[in-house]
Design a protein around this motif. Structure first.
Motif, PDB file in Angstrom:
ATOM      1  N   LYS A  63       0.810  -1.224   0.000  1.00  0.00           N
ATOM      2  CA  LYS A  63       0.000   0.000   0.000  1.00  0.00           C
ATOM      3  C   LYS A  63       0.839   1.268   0.000  1.00  0.00           C
ATOM      4  N   GLY A  64       1.901   1.247   0.811  1.00  0.00           N
ATOM      5  CA  GLY A  64       2.709   2.462   0.940  1.00  0.00           C
ATOM      6  C   GLY A  64       3.883   2.522  -0.029  1.00  0.00           C
ATOM      7  N   LEU A  65       3.921   1.562  -0.959  1.00  0.00           N
ATOM      8  CA  LEU A  65       5.094   1.463  -1.833  1.00  0.00           C
ATOM      9  C   LEU A  65       5.115   2.546  -2.908  1.00  0.00           C
ATOM     10  N   ASP A  66       6.233   3.257  -2.988  1.00  0.00           N
ATOM     11  CA  ASP A  66       6.373   4.305  -4.000  1.00  0.00           C
ATOM     12  C   ASP A  66       7.486   3.880  -4.966  1.00  0.00           C
ATOM     13  N   ILE A  67       7.055   3.252  -6.074  1.00  0.00           N
ATOM     14  CA  ILE A  67       8.017   2.762  -7.069  1.00  0.00           C
ATOM     15  C   ILE A  67       7.852   3.564  -8.345  1.00  0.00           C
ATOM     16  N   ARG A  68       8.956   4.049  -8.868  1.00  0.00           N
ATOM     17  CA  ARG A  68       8.883   4.767 -10.138  1.00  0.00           C
ATOM     18  C   ARG A  68       9.978   4.296 -11.074  1.00  0.00           C
ATOM     19  N   MET A  69       9.728   4.542 -12.353  1.00  0.00           N
ATOM     20  CA  MET A  69      10.664   4.107 -13.369  1.00  0.00           C
ATOM     21  C   MET A  69      10.910   5.300 -14.273  1.00  0.00           C
ATOM     22  N   ALA A  70      12.152   5.504 -14.683  1.00  0.00           N
ATOM     23  CA  ALA A  70      12.438   6.612 -15.600  1.00  0.00           C
ATOM     24  C   ALA A  70      13.566   6.183 -16.528  1.00  0.00           C
ATOM     25  N   TYR A  71      13.708   6.923 -17.611  1.00  0.00           N
ATOM     26  CA  TYR A  71      14.779   6.595 -18.556  1.00  0.00           C
ATOM     27  C   TYR A  71      15.785   7.727 -18.605  1.00  0.00           C
ATOM     28  N   GLY A  72      17.068   7.375 -18.508  1.00  0.00           N
ATOM     29  CA  GLY A  72      18.120   8.384 -18.582  1.00  0.00           C
ATOM     30  C   GLY A  72      18.347   8.791 -20.023  1.00  0.00           C
ATOM     31  N   GLU A  73      19.189   9.787 -20.201  1.00  0.00           N
ATOM     32  CA  GLU A  73      19.500  10.220 -21.568  1.00  0.00           C
ATOM     33  C   GLU A  73      20.208   9.128 -22.346  1.00  0.00           C
ATOM     34  N   SER A  82      10.780   5.112  -3.222  1.00  0.00           N
ATOM     35  CA  SER A  82      10.555   6.288  -2.358  1.00  0.00           C
ATOM     36  C   SER A  82      11.495   7.434  -2.718  1.00  0.00           C
ATOM     37  N   GLY A  83      11.649   7.667  -4.027  1.00  0.00           N
ATOM     38  CA  GLY A  83      12.443   8.792  -4.498  1.00  0.00           C
ATOM     39  C   GLY A  83      13.943   8.529  -4.610  1.00  0.00           C
ATOM     40  N   GLU A  84      14.408   7.422  -4.018  1.00  0.00           N
ATOM     41  CA  GLU A  84      15.857   7.129  -4.066  1.00  0.00           C
ATOM     42  C   GLU A  84      16.168   6.222  -5.257  1.00  0.00           C
ATOM     43  N   GLU A  85      17.197   6.562  -6.015  1.00  0.00           N
ATOM     44  CA  GLU A  85      17.532   5.681  -7.138  1.00  0.00           C
ATOM     45  C   GLU A  85      18.155   4.388  -6.621  1.00  0.00           C
TER      46      GLU A  85
END
Ligand code: DC
Length: 225
Positions: A63-73, A82-85
Protein backbone atom coordinates in the motif's frame (compact mmCIF):
# COMPACT_ATOMS: atom_id res chain seq x y z
CA UNK A 1 -2.62 4.71 -32.30
CA UNK A 2 -1.86 1.17 -31.24
CA UNK A 3 1.67 0.66 -30.06
CA UNK A 4 3.70 -2.37 -31.00
CA UNK A 5 4.91 -4.77 -28.36
CA UNK A 6 7.46 -7.53 -28.26
CA UNK A 7 7.31 -9.92 -25.30
CA UNK A 8 10.44 -11.82 -24.34
CA UNK A 9 10.23 -14.41 -21.57
CA UNK A 10 12.65 -16.94 -20.24
CA UNK A 11 14.70 -18.06 -17.25
CA UNK A 12 17.44 -16.08 -15.50
CA UNK A 13 20.71 -15.82 -17.40
CA UNK A 14 19.41 -16.68 -20.88
CA UNK A 15 20.64 -13.28 -22.03
CA UNK A 16 17.18 -11.75 -22.01
CA UNK A 17 17.93 -8.30 -20.67
CA UNK A 18 21.04 -7.68 -22.76
CA UNK A 19 19.35 -8.95 -25.89
CA UNK A 20 16.04 -7.24 -25.26
CA UNK A 21 17.86 -3.93 -24.72
CA UNK A 22 19.84 -4.30 -27.94
CA UNK A 23 16.74 -5.34 -29.86
CA UNK A 24 14.85 -2.30 -28.57
CA UNK A 25 17.75 -0.08 -29.59
CA UNK A 26 17.75 -1.48 -33.13
CA UNK A 27 13.99 -1.04 -33.46
CA UNK A 28 13.81 2.35 -31.72
CA UNK A 29 11.43 0.88 -29.11
CA UNK A 30 11.48 1.40 -25.35
CA UNK A 31 13.01 -1.44 -23.35
CA UNK A 32 11.12 -2.43 -20.20
CA UNK A 33 12.96 -4.74 -17.80
CA UNK A 34 10.17 -6.11 -15.60
CA UNK A 35 12.67 -8.08 -13.49
CA UNK A 36 13.97 -4.70 -12.29
CA UNK A 37 10.45 -3.77 -11.17
CA UNK A 38 10.07 -7.02 -9.20
CA UNK A 39 13.55 -6.48 -7.77
CA UNK A 40 12.53 -3.02 -6.53
CA UNK A 41 9.61 -4.52 -4.61
CA UNK A 42 12.02 -7.14 -3.25
CA UNK A 43 14.42 -4.44 -2.07
CA UNK A 44 11.58 -2.71 -0.22
CA UNK A 45 10.71 -6.03 1.44
CA UNK A 46 14.34 -6.66 2.34
CA UNK A 47 14.73 -3.19 3.83
CA UNK A 48 11.54 -3.56 5.83
CA UNK A 49 13.00 -6.73 7.33
CA UNK A 50 9.88 -8.83 6.77
CA UNK A 51 9.75 -12.47 5.62
CA UNK A 52 9.60 -12.33 1.78
CA UNK A 53 7.78 -15.65 1.55
CA UNK A 54 5.03 -14.60 3.97
CA UNK A 55 2.14 -12.89 2.18
CA UNK A 56 0.64 -11.61 5.41
CA UNK A 57 3.84 -9.61 6.03
CA UNK A 58 4.45 -8.50 2.42
CA UNK A 59 0.91 -7.40 1.46
CA UNK A 60 0.65 -4.57 4.02
CA UNK A 61 3.86 -3.09 2.59
CA UNK A 62 2.41 -2.77 -0.92
CA UNK A 63 0.00 0.00 0.00
CA UNK A 64 2.71 2.46 0.94
CA UNK A 65 5.09 1.46 -1.83
CA UNK A 66 6.37 4.30 -4.00
CA UNK A 67 8.02 2.76 -7.07
CA UNK A 68 8.88 4.77 -10.14
CA UNK A 69 10.66 4.11 -13.37
CA UNK A 70 12.44 6.61 -15.60
CA UNK A 71 14.78 6.59 -18.56
CA UNK A 72 18.12 8.38 -18.58
CA UNK A 73 19.50 10.22 -21.57
CA UNK A 74 21.54 7.08 -22.25
CA UNK A 75 18.22 5.26 -22.70
CA UNK A 76 18.81 3.12 -19.58
CA UNK A 77 15.89 2.24 -17.35
CA UNK A 78 16.33 3.57 -13.82
CA UNK A 79 14.37 2.41 -10.80
CA UNK A 80 13.37 4.57 -7.83
CA UNK A 81 12.11 3.50 -4.44
CA UNK A 82 10.56 6.29 -2.36
CA UNK A 83 12.44 8.79 -4.50
CA UNK A 84 15.86 7.13 -4.07
CA UNK A 85 17.53 5.68 -7.14
CA UNK A 86 18.05 1.96 -6.53
CA UNK A 87 19.15 0.81 -10.02
CA UNK A 88 22.41 -0.57 -8.59
CA UNK A 89 21.10 -1.79 -5.25
CA UNK A 90 18.51 -4.07 -6.88
CA UNK A 91 21.30 -6.00 -8.65
CA UNK A 92 22.76 -7.34 -5.40
CA UNK A 93 22.79 -11.12 -5.19
CA UNK A 94 20.66 -11.09 -2.04
CA UNK A 95 17.89 -9.19 -3.83
CA UNK A 96 17.65 -11.94 -6.51
CA UNK A 97 16.69 -14.55 -3.94
CA UNK A 98 14.14 -12.28 -2.27
CA UNK A 99 12.66 -11.25 -5.65
CA UNK A 100 12.07 -14.87 -6.56
CA UNK A 101 10.06 -15.33 -3.34
CA UNK A 102 8.09 -12.06 -3.36
CA UNK A 103 7.25 -12.44 -7.07
CA UNK A 104 5.42 -15.68 -6.25
CA UNK A 105 2.87 -13.73 -4.17
CA UNK A 106 -0.31 -13.11 -6.23
CA UNK A 107 -0.94 -9.70 -4.62
CA UNK A 108 2.53 -8.56 -5.68
CA UNK A 109 1.89 -9.65 -9.27
CA UNK A 110 -1.52 -7.92 -9.32
CA UNK A 111 0.02 -4.79 -7.88
CA UNK A 112 2.55 -4.67 -10.76
CA UNK A 113 0.28 -5.75 -13.60
CA UNK A 114 -1.15 -2.36 -14.42
CA UNK A 115 2.23 -0.69 -13.94
CA UNK A 116 3.61 -2.93 -16.69
CA UNK A 117 0.62 -2.71 -19.04
CA UNK A 118 0.67 1.07 -18.89
CA UNK A 119 4.12 1.08 -20.51
CA UNK A 120 2.78 -0.95 -23.42
CA UNK A 121 -0.19 1.39 -23.86
CA UNK A 122 2.05 4.43 -24.02
CA UNK A 123 5.06 3.25 -26.06
CA UNK A 124 6.35 0.80 -28.65
CA UNK A 125 8.13 -1.60 -26.34
CA UNK A 126 10.31 -4.63 -25.94
CA UNK A 127 9.38 -6.03 -22.54
CA UNK A 128 11.14 -8.92 -20.87
CA UNK A 129 10.22 -11.04 -17.87
CA UNK A 130 8.67 -14.40 -17.01
CA UNK A 131 4.97 -14.00 -17.85
CA UNK A 132 4.88 -11.19 -20.40
CA UNK A 133 3.60 -13.30 -23.31
CA UNK A 134 1.28 -15.36 -21.12
CA UNK A 135 -0.22 -12.84 -18.66
CA UNK A 136 0.92 -9.23 -18.99
CA UNK A 137 0.66 -8.80 -22.78
CA UNK A 138 -1.15 -11.81 -24.20
CA UNK A 139 -1.86 -9.71 -27.32
CA UNK A 140 1.80 -8.85 -27.96
CA UNK A 141 2.72 -8.58 -31.65
CA UNK A 142 5.71 -10.86 -31.17
CA UNK A 143 6.34 -13.40 -28.41
CA UNK A 144 9.69 -15.01 -27.89
CA UNK A 145 10.78 -17.56 -25.30
CA UNK A 146 14.50 -17.23 -24.81
CA UNK A 147 16.35 -20.01 -23.04
CA UNK A 148 19.72 -21.74 -22.61
CA UNK A 149 21.09 -24.74 -20.68
CA UNK A 150 21.53 -23.99 -16.93
CA UNK A 151 25.34 -24.49 -17.15
CA UNK A 152 25.63 -21.94 -19.96
CA UNK A 153 23.50 -19.49 -17.98
CA UNK A 154 25.61 -20.04 -14.84
CA UNK A 155 28.83 -19.33 -16.78
CA UNK A 156 27.35 -16.06 -18.09
CA UNK A 157 26.10 -15.00 -14.65
CA UNK A 158 29.50 -15.72 -13.12
CA UNK A 159 31.19 -13.49 -15.70
CA UNK A 160 28.66 -10.74 -15.03
CA UNK A 161 29.26 -10.93 -11.27
CA UNK A 162 33.04 -10.93 -11.76
CA UNK A 163 32.80 -7.87 -13.99
CA UNK A 164 31.00 -6.13 -11.14
CA UNK A 165 33.74 -7.20 -8.75
CA UNK A 166 31.45 -9.55 -6.81
CA UNK A 167 32.84 -12.85 -5.53
CA UNK A 168 31.09 -16.05 -6.58
CA UNK A 169 31.89 -19.62 -7.56
CA UNK A 170 30.41 -21.67 -10.41
CA UNK A 171 28.71 -24.34 -8.28
CA UNK A 172 26.95 -21.78 -6.09
CA UNK A 173 25.77 -19.76 -9.09
CA UNK A 174 24.55 -22.93 -10.86
CA UNK A 175 22.71 -24.09 -7.76
CA UNK A 176 21.07 -20.66 -7.35
CA UNK A 177 19.99 -20.67 -11.00
CA UNK A 178 18.43 -24.12 -10.73
CA UNK A 179 16.71 -23.17 -7.49
CA UNK A 180 15.29 -19.98 -9.02
CA UNK A 181 14.18 -21.88 -12.16
CA UNK A 182 12.34 -24.33 -9.93
CA UNK A 183 10.65 -21.57 -7.93
CA UNK A 184 9.74 -19.58 -11.05
CA UNK A 185 8.40 -22.64 -12.90
CA UNK A 186 6.42 -24.12 -10.02
CA UNK A 187 4.72 -21.14 -8.43
CA UNK A 188 0.95 -21.37 -8.74
CA UNK A 189 0.55 -17.83 -10.12
CA UNK A 190 2.02 -16.84 -13.49
CA UNK A 191 4.68 -19.54 -13.57
CA UNK A 192 7.53 -19.26 -16.04
CA UNK A 193 6.36 -21.10 -19.12
CA UNK A 194 6.44 -20.67 -22.86
CA UNK A 195 3.26 -19.18 -24.33
CA UNK A 196 1.77 -21.52 -26.92
CA UNK A 197 2.31 -18.95 -29.63
CA UNK A 198 5.83 -17.92 -28.57
CA UNK A 199 8.79 -18.68 -30.81
CA UNK A 200 11.59 -20.54 -29.04
CA UNK A 201 15.18 -19.28 -29.20
CA UNK A 202 17.82 -21.42 -27.44
CA UNK A 203 21.04 -19.44 -26.98
CA UNK A 204 23.18 -22.23 -25.41
CA UNK A 205 25.41 -22.41 -28.49
CA UNK A 206 25.00 -18.82 -29.64
CA UNK A 207 27.04 -15.76 -28.81
CA UNK A 208 25.43 -12.36 -28.29
CA UNK A 209 25.63 -11.29 -31.93
CA UNK A 210 24.18 -14.59 -33.19
CA UNK A 211 21.38 -14.46 -30.62
CA UNK A 212 20.52 -10.90 -31.64
CA UNK A 213 20.40 -11.93 -35.31
CA UNK A 214 18.08 -14.79 -34.34
CA UNK A 215 15.80 -12.39 -32.45
CA UNK A 216 15.72 -9.86 -35.27
CA UNK A 217 14.82 -12.57 -37.77
CA UNK A 218 11.89 -13.65 -35.57
CA UNK A 219 10.69 -10.07 -35.16
CA UNK A 220 10.93 -9.28 -38.85
CA UNK A 221 8.82 -12.32 -39.66
CA UNK A 222 5.99 -10.83 -37.58
CA UNK A 223 6.37 -7.07 -37.85
CA UNK A 224 6.83 -5.36 -41.17
CA UNK A 225 9.18 -2.47 -40.46
O1 DC B 1 14.97 -11.31 -14.51
P1 DC B 1 15.41 -11.01 -13.07
O2 DC B 1 16.46 -11.97 -12.57
O3 DC B 1 15.81 -9.59 -12.89
O4 DC B 1 14.08 -11.25 -12.19
C1 DC B 1 14.07 -11.16 -10.80
C2 DC B 1 12.99 -12.07 -10.21
O5 DC B 1 11.70 -11.54 -10.51
C3 DC B 1 12.99 -13.51 -10.73
O6 DC B 1 13.06 -14.43 -9.67
C4 DC B 1 11.69 -13.71 -11.41
C5 DC B 1 10.84 -12.53 -11.04
N1 DC B 1 10.13 -11.99 -12.18
C6 DC B 1 8.84 -12.38 -12.36
O7 DC B 1 8.33 -13.18 -11.59
N2 DC B 1 8.12 -11.87 -13.40
C7 DC B 1 8.66 -11.01 -14.26
N3 DC B 1 7.93 -10.53 -15.25
C8 DC B 1 10.02 -10.62 -14.10
C9 DC B 1 10.73 -11.13 -13.05
Amino acid sequence: MNHRSIAIDGPAGAGKSTLARKLAEKLGFLYVDTGAIYRTVALAVLRAGVDPADESQVIPLLKGLDIRMAYGEDGMQRMYLSGEEVSQAIREHQVSGVASKTSAIPAVRDFLLDFQRRQAREHDIVMDGRDIGTVVLPQADVKIFLTAAPEARARRRLLELEERGQEADFDTVLRDIKERDYQDEHRPVAPLKRAEDAALLDTTQLNLEQSLMGLLALVKEKIAQ
